[in-house]
Motif scaffolding. Sequence first.
Motif, PDB file in Angstrom:
ATOM      1  N   ILE A 176       0.830  -1.208   0.000  1.00  0.00           N
ATOM      2  CA  ILE A 176       0.000   0.000   0.000  1.00  0.00           C
ATOM      3  C   ILE A 176       0.865   1.259   0.000  1.00  0.00           C
ATOM      4  CG2 ILE A 176      -1.659   1.314   1.354  1.00  0.00           C
ATOM      5  CD1 ILE A 176      -2.945  -1.404   2.085  1.00  0.00           C
ATOM      6  N   ARG A 179       2.091   1.739  -3.294  1.00  0.00           N
ATOM      7  CA  ARG A 179       1.049   2.241  -4.188  1.00  0.00           C
ATOM      8  C   ARG A 179       0.894   3.750  -4.075  1.00  0.00           C
ATOM      9  NH1 ARG A 179      -3.318  -0.309  -7.581  1.00  0.00           N
ATOM     10  NH2 ARG A 179      -1.879  -1.683  -8.607  1.00  0.00           N
ATOM     11  N   ILE A 180       1.106   4.279  -2.884  1.00  0.00           N
ATOM     12  CA  ILE A 180       1.045   5.733  -2.739  1.00  0.00           C
ATOM     13  C   ILE A 180       2.121   6.358  -3.618  1.00  0.00           C
ATOM     14  CG2 ILE A 180       1.262   7.658  -1.115  1.00  0.00           C
ATOM     15  CD1 ILE A 180       0.222   5.773   1.060  1.00  0.00           C
ATOM     16  N   PHE A 183       1.170   6.072  -7.312  1.00  0.00           N
ATOM     17  CA  PHE A 183       0.188   7.093  -7.665  1.00  0.00           C
ATOM     18  C   PHE A 183       0.918   8.332  -8.184  1.00  0.00           C
ATOM     19  CE2 PHE A 183      -1.399  11.008  -5.610  1.00  0.00           C
ATOM     20  CZ  PHE A 183      -2.587  11.203  -6.286  1.00  0.00           C
TER      21      PHE A 183
ATOM     22  N   ALA B 419      -7.001   9.079  -9.520  1.00  0.00           N
ATOM     23  CA  ALA B 419      -5.886   8.148  -9.345  1.00  0.00           C
ATOM     24  C   ALA B 419      -5.719   7.694  -7.900  1.00  0.00           C
ATOM     25  CB  ALA B 419      -4.583   8.776  -9.840  1.00  0.00           C
ATOM     26  N   THR B 420      -6.316   8.415  -6.948  1.00  0.00           N
ATOM     27  CA  THR B 420      -6.252   7.915  -5.574  1.00  0.00           C
ATOM     28  C   THR B 420      -6.982   6.577  -5.469  1.00  0.00           C
ATOM     29  OG1 THR B 420      -8.242   9.128  -4.986  1.00  0.00           O
ATOM     30  CG2 THR B 420      -6.134  10.203  -4.520  1.00  0.00           C
ATOM     31  N   VAL B 422      -6.427   4.177  -7.212  1.00  0.00           N
ATOM     32  CA  VAL B 422      -5.374   3.168  -7.359  1.00  0.00           C
ATOM     33  C   VAL B 422      -4.836   2.751  -5.983  1.00  0.00           C
ATOM     34  CG1 VAL B 422      -3.033   2.828  -8.223  1.00  0.00           C
ATOM     35  CG2 VAL B 422      -4.730   3.943  -9.652  1.00  0.00           C
ATOM     36  N   ILE B 423      -4.702   3.732  -5.108  1.00  0.00           N
ATOM     37  CA  ILE B 423      -4.212   3.419  -3.757  1.00  0.00           C
ATOM     38  C   ILE B 423      -5.297   2.706  -2.965  1.00  0.00           C
ATOM     39  CG2 ILE B 423      -3.310   4.403  -1.624  1.00  0.00           C
ATOM     40  CD1 ILE B 423      -2.502   6.882  -3.259  1.00  0.00           C
ATOM     41  N   ALA B 426      -6.072  -0.952  -3.613  1.00  0.00           N
ATOM     42  CA  ALA B 426      -5.110  -1.849  -2.966  1.00  0.00           C
ATOM     43  C   ALA B 426      -5.449  -2.013  -1.494  1.00  0.00           C
ATOM     44  CB  ALA B 426      -3.692  -1.301  -3.123  1.00  0.00           C
ATOM     45  N   CYS B 427      -5.900  -0.915  -0.859  1.00  0.00           N
ATOM     46  CA  CYS B 427      -6.214  -0.999   0.570  1.00  0.00           C
ATOM     47  C   CYS B 427      -7.327  -2.013   0.833  1.00  0.00           C
ATOM     48  CB  CYS B 427      -6.648   0.364   1.107  1.00  0.00           C
ATOM     49  SG  CYS B 427      -5.349   1.585   1.107  1.00  0.00           S
ATOM     50  N   LEU B 430      -6.427  -5.821  -0.554  1.00  0.00           N
ATOM     51  CA  LEU B 430      -5.368  -6.539   0.155  1.00  0.00           C
ATOM     52  C   LEU B 430      -5.782  -6.863   1.589  1.00  0.00           C
ATOM     53  CD1 LEU B 430      -3.681  -5.957  -2.296  1.00  0.00           C
ATOM     54  CD2 LEU B 430      -1.808  -5.283  -0.824  1.00  0.00           C
TER      55      LEU B 430
END
Lengths: 671, 531
Positions: A176, A179-180, A183, B419-420, B422-423, B426-427, B430
């Motif tokens: 994660i 991923r930040i 981004f 695009a956030t 995308v984060i 995953a949160c 996962l």
Amino acid sequence: MNLPMLWIIPALPLAAVALNLLFGDRLGKRGTAFLACGAVGLAFAAAVRAVLTLAARSEEERQIVETAWTWFRVGDFSVDVSFLLDPLSAIMVLVVTGVGFLIHVYSTGYMAEDPSFRRFFLYLNLFMFAMLTLVLADNYLLMFVGWEGVGLCSYLLIGFWYEKQSATDAGKKAFIVNRIGDFGFLLGVMFLIAWTGSVNYERVFASAPHLFTAGGTIITLATLLMFVGATGKSAQIPLYVWLPDAMEGPTPVSALIHAATMVTAGVYMVVRSHVLFEMAPVTLEVIAIVGAATALMAATIGLVQNDIKRVLAYSTVSQLGYMFFACGVGAFGAGIFHVMTHAFFKALLFLGAGSVIYGMHHEQDMRKMGGLAGKMPVTHATMLIATIAIAGIPPFAGFWSKDEILAKAFATGHYGIFAAGLLGAVMTAFYMFRLYVLTFQGKPRFDENGGHAHAHAADAHGAHMTHDAHGHGAHDDHGHDHGHGGPVKESPWNMTVPLSVLAVLSVVGGWIGIGKPFIEGESWMGRWLEPVLGSGPHVHHLAVSTEFGLMGLSVAVAAFGIFMAFRAYLQSPSIATAMHERFGGLHRTLYHKYWVDEFYGAVAVNPVYQASMRLWRFWDEKVVDGIVNGVGYFLEGVSALLRLFQTGYVGTYALFITLGVLALFLHFLRS
Amino acid sequence: MAQLPWLSLLVFFPLAAAILVAIMPANAHKPIRWWATIAALAEFVFSLPLWWRVIPGQAGFQFEEKLDWIPVLGAQYHLGVDGVSGLLALLTTFTTLIAILGAWTSVEKRSREFFALVLALEAGMLGTFFCLDLLLFYVFWEAMLIPMYLLIGVWGGQRRVYAAVKFFLYTMAGSVLMLVAILSLWFLQKQYSGVPTFDLQAFYQLPLAPSRQLWMFLAFAFAFAIKVPMFPLHTWLPDAHVEAPTAGSVILAAVLLKMGTYGFLRFAMPLFPNALVVCAPYIAWLAIIGIVYGALVAMVQPDLKKLVAYSSVSHMGFAMLGLMAMNAQGFAGSMMTMLNHGVSTGALFLLVGVIYERRHTRKIADFGGLWKVVPVYSVIFLVVMLSSVGLPGTNGFIGEFLVLLGAFKHSVPWAAVAATGVILSACYMLWMFQRVVFGPVTHEENRKLTDLSFRERLVFAPLLLLIFWMGVAPQPFLDRMQPTLDRVLQMTNDRAQMMTASDAAATAPLASRLQAAPAVNAAPAEQGGAR
């Protein structure tokens, strides 16, 4: 001429993954080990061959491009699956396959008793594929495939022992946090696409000077965003928090992914994009400051950690900081040079630590070690070499690269950065020799006949034992019964041979970077990278006397750090105890890593969770559904009235629909 | 094949099969599911020529069929297929087959009616994609509703009736408005040309004063936005998904939601382009809110199906955002996202279905440690989860990246906020995966779980294949959709300009907005020069 095939280099480990998936259950441990190591060994051979071909060419022609297929093409934008070998990717590909191969071999010993042996090598091969794609890609998007691919493998390998909560937590955190960063990286790349229309390195770099104003907002923003990606992958402030936790993974993983290769991807990306970064002085300044700050901060935390892998993890974060501030001051070549030497000695340090942990039956707390020098001679000797190398004592590898970084910072007038680097160097020497002394010197602080280690040892930090009970127990606990019994002894050959090879590299690996004042002109490394990086920043060269002066200074501070470590932890432990009592608050702050994780938890993780909960419970269930259900009840009421005239629900609906349509239709016709 | 009414056969073969299944003996479970599967397989094979017979380079409609239906109204039975509807139709036949095969053992009561309804639903969906007559479209659109309503209401979970009625009412509320707009179009067309018709291609030629477009656009958009579903009209979806049987969820997610985005692309956008220009920023921001909101709410769901449902809200937000970007990358990204979402979310619902069938619970907290017990299942789950998260190399990435790129070219803030997602994806993914698959086995019941059967592996194999195919080499898909998408884009822009010109006086402020919009698009290009 018979060109080497580049695609075969990443394809070999990928093929091993496929074979492992299909036939792994029939191969047995030996077969799996052969398959995994063989594929990476062959990839190394293929890489050597390709690099030799490259080196045989004249300087201007040192570039091999190989396009496999068009990945996708939409409108005026298209991306190829295409590979590039040039002097920069050549260094990376040799380091990745070379060190990678050694670590694969080592792992056959280290993981020999793990029931998930096959799964381990499957992940490891998959990682090699992703990492090689990352360094061999000829455009940002294919690089991103490798970039996220290594992130995935890191996630899977950190959480390899998936039954352990702390391990899967750490894996998830790594993914994660990365991923930040991704981004930012993605948005940065989109700036490049929007302005240059391409993601291909060559095209972007060729057109960038015409399209961006040097120092302008757009290029600054784009490069800053790309750097955000780098801080994620390469564990810099503010996104470094995942790397120390990543030590939950098996130790060879820490060596390969979280020290030698993956975490340097951010540095590689910045160096690869140096054309863009050089156009954005503000970004470079930010990189220099972030790098220096990370180098210092991580080093201070490393001073007080007791878990052998944690010390190494913070040391990695710190050394990555050096690489970044090298880039920040414009010394991209020095950054890559340090990537390489660091890969040798840090991989060795982790593998050595793994050997110790293996020998100690999965003990990671340095307070329960000591006196291992005689019991594990090969591990001791190689580890000592690596420790000297990272401390920065000539002629070991680390000295040359670290000195070059510091000299470049000084020469470009970044005196503050230089000072920070020097201070970091003292601390590095200190905490690394603290690790060495606590592990290998002094009296053993464990039961030498096997059995469990002593908890209360002659250790400076005994008072803080309790802290370890929660949160810091990153123990390399396999879950398999390796037993806590048996005397401590040296590891088997498949672990010591890789250690020895890396030890040799940790000594001689830096020699290719020896330049002035020892030889005339550029170093071999500098000349090799020149086709990619140009002749470097135009700074007035330092006088020979200044060069020697700086070298002397950096050796002196390293020596001081080493001396202090021996004094405080071997000769008179009372010093360490006294220091840590005197500065209790500071010690606690460092020991708890400045409470950054807690801070992130309080300002980001928790509020987001709470807010999400509220959105769901309030907005969805109360507001929107409140209205919807309200309308429903209303209709139910109306239809109860209508039921007097109409039987059955379907008819009611039909009536409503018809009436409604007619009413609206009429209304429209009138308007 | 051009001689045969191929599209009609595609639409009505499943319906015929549904009727045949419906008249089989009620307790003949095994023959029923065999025949249903064979019918779905035959239909899928029969639809495969959509892949190579629908000529990739050709933008317009092919294999058209036209018959008079209600001559007085000018309503026709008019079918045709192009790159976009062809791919979505393939997704439909594929998904139906997978869903039926996946439902073999999970449906215990009234299996005859169940399989018949799934096949009937397939006919409705294909008709909706193929028809080129708006009245016919409305009929198929509504007809589709009934089997789905019954699937949820009869084979659903405990709150199935509430969920089914909610689903029905939501959709009806939207489509009634759409019907009014369709009738108005018919009326205007008759006024304009003197010939009454519901023909879509005639409507494409119909000039509409920009001032008139707004409410008609909103009427269509409302109906489609509910289907997508767009924030804040999404609350029917979690309930419908949670209550629906697995096959229903799969079809609902994979195909029915696409009706919304497809509707925008085929009807709302090209028919009312000036209104679109006015509304696009609002719709785009709603889509972006949907992306973030869906992801955040997905994160806190204790129920697996609800989590996947909210993730759908997030993913479909991407599909809508791509459309609103109004450029080649945004359109292609949106279309890829639709297909990806069909594959990946369909697979996720199937995966949830697999463990639900074994344990009769969907609570995340009831699982944990599945890797140890059912490794094959867990590995497949991992791959599907990663594709949903948009890992490069899987299908999810291509769609998300193209949408973000298209959005970025239109407006940097759009892309930055979207695009956030995308984060956040995953949160929630996962974390869910960790709680379900990793860790020790915490519930004794889970120790006895059996891994995927041969039939179940057969269900997942093509899905995995698609996940990688569309991720590694998506060009065949893009080649098939792009001419059509270019045509829609071109038509939308042309119509907007034509009608602005014809109605310049009445809509002066609108015209200025229209002129401003391309300038924003072109900004990077002007500074960028070579592309």
